[in-house]
Design a protein around this motif. Sequence first.
Motif, PDB file in Angstrom:
ATOM      1  N   PRO A  72       5.571  44.640  65.074  1.00 22.87           N
ATOM      2  CA  PRO A  72       4.674  44.901  63.945  1.00 22.87           C
ATOM      3  C   PRO A  72       5.051  46.217  63.266  1.00 22.87           C
ATOM      4  O   PRO A  72       5.836  46.999  63.805  1.00 22.87           O
ATOM      5  CB  PRO A  72       3.282  44.995  64.588  1.00 22.87           C
ATOM      6  CG  PRO A  72       3.545  45.346  66.009  1.00 22.87           C
ATOM      7  CD  PRO A  72       4.890  44.782  66.362  1.00 22.87           C
ATOM      8  N   GLY A  83      -2.380  48.793  55.442  1.00 22.78           N
ATOM      9  CA  GLY A  83      -1.591  47.573  55.281  1.00 22.78           C
ATOM     10  C   GLY A  83      -0.658  47.264  56.432  1.00 22.78           C
ATOM     11  O   GLY A  83       0.384  46.632  56.238  1.00 22.78           O
ATOM     12  N   SER A  84      -1.009  47.660  57.640  1.00 17.73           N
ATOM     13  CA  SER A  84      -0.192  47.324  58.810  1.00 17.73           C
ATOM     14  C   SER A  84      -0.055  45.810  58.897  1.00 17.73           C
ATOM     15  O   SER A  84      -0.974  45.077  58.532  1.00 17.73           O
ATOM     16  CB  SER A  84      -0.846  47.860  60.084  1.00 17.73           C
ATOM     17  OG  SER A  84      -0.997  49.259  60.006  1.00 17.73           O
ATOM     18  N   TYR A  85       1.101  45.337  59.392  1.00 21.22           N
ATOM     19  CA  TYR A  85       1.326  43.892  59.394  1.00 21.22           C
ATOM     20  C   TYR A  85       2.260  43.457  60.519  1.00 21.22           C
ATOM     21  O   TYR A  85       2.955  44.263  61.123  1.00 21.22           O
ATOM     22  CB  TYR A  85       1.901  43.437  58.054  1.00 21.22           C
ATOM     23  CG  TYR A  85       3.248  44.056  57.737  1.00 21.22           C
ATOM     24  CD1 TYR A  85       4.419  43.416  58.106  1.00 21.22           C
ATOM     25  CD2 TYR A  85       3.350  45.282  57.083  1.00 21.22           C
ATOM     26  CE1 TYR A  85       5.651  43.980  57.831  1.00 21.22           C
ATOM     27  CE2 TYR A  85       4.575  45.852  56.804  1.00 21.22           C
ATOM     28  CZ  TYR A  85       5.731  45.189  57.181  1.00 21.22           C
ATOM     29  OH  TYR A  85       6.946  45.751  56.916  1.00 21.22           O
ATOM     30  N   ASP A  86       2.266  42.159  60.755  1.00 16.61           N
ATOM     31  CA  ASP A  86       3.168  41.521  61.705  1.00 16.61           C
ATOM     32  C   ASP A  86       3.250  40.044  61.348  1.00 16.61           C
ATOM     33  O   ASP A  86       2.341  39.506  60.709  1.00 16.61           O
ATOM     34  CB  ASP A  86       2.652  41.682  63.145  1.00 16.61           C
ATOM     35  CG  ASP A  86       3.600  41.077  64.167  1.00 16.61           C
ATOM     36  OD1 ASP A  86       4.701  41.615  64.335  1.00 16.61           O
ATOM     37  OD2 ASP A  86       3.245  40.052  64.773  1.00 16.61           O
ATOM     38  N   GLY A  98       0.209  38.593  63.164  1.00 16.93           N
ATOM     39  CA  GLY A  98      -1.054  39.317  63.119  1.00 16.93           C
ATOM     40  C   GLY A  98      -1.057  40.500  64.067  1.00 16.93           C
ATOM     41  O   GLY A  98      -0.244  40.557  64.993  1.00 16.93           O
ATOM     42  N   ASP A 135       0.873  43.289  68.411  1.00 16.77           N
ATOM     43  CA  ASP A 135       0.825  41.863  68.091  1.00 16.77           C
ATOM     44  C   ASP A 135       0.495  41.045  69.340  1.00 16.77           C
ATOM     45  O   ASP A 135       0.419  41.597  70.440  1.00 16.77           O
ATOM     46  CB  ASP A 135       2.111  41.410  67.390  1.00 16.77           C
ATOM     47  CG  ASP A 135       3.323  41.315  68.302  1.00 16.77           C
ATOM     48  OD1 ASP A 135       3.197  41.461  69.530  1.00 16.77           O
ATOM     49  OD2 ASP A 135       4.418  41.065  67.770  1.00 16.77           O
TER      50      ASP A 135
END
Length: 174
Positions: A83, A110-113, A116, A147
């Motif tokens: 992530p 806006g952290s993402y993977d 999720g 994640d």
Amino acid sequence: TAIADYSTSLTAFLDETGSVTITPADIDIGSYDNCSVELSVAPDTFTCDDVGNFIVVTLTATDPGGNTDTDTAILMILDSIYPTAITKDITVELDENGEAYIDASHVDNGSYDNCGVELNVEPNVFTCSDLDLPTKAPVTALLTATDPSRLSDSATANVTVLDLLPPVITLTGD
């Protein structure tokens, strides 16, 4: 007669979109027929919901005469994409008890993977000792994005702590 044959050690890795599609060539190690053979595999598409599971896939070989043979293989779906933690600096105000609380959403930017993320921030409680006075810098908070495969990334955010409540004076007597 068509003969289906498969590899015994099968692993598929999700891509940036959180999915992976396999082809018969990904698992076939020598299916054959006395003529030609057409191969298919089912299921062939996997998502984040399949991560960590052993999934039975069926390889089917079909010859021009309509003869078929099937064989099954066990496929492991894995996620190897880390992530990305993204933060923003914030300002918090102490309450009447001299405390301010934040959660990960306050510093997340806006952290993402691909599958999720679960976000956590430390510290998440601030007191008078954290005040942003002229001789003290903002507090550094660490945001961790993890994640479902337990892969993680961290980033820091500056938390400026303010006390905007005026003191209350209580007098006794006249």
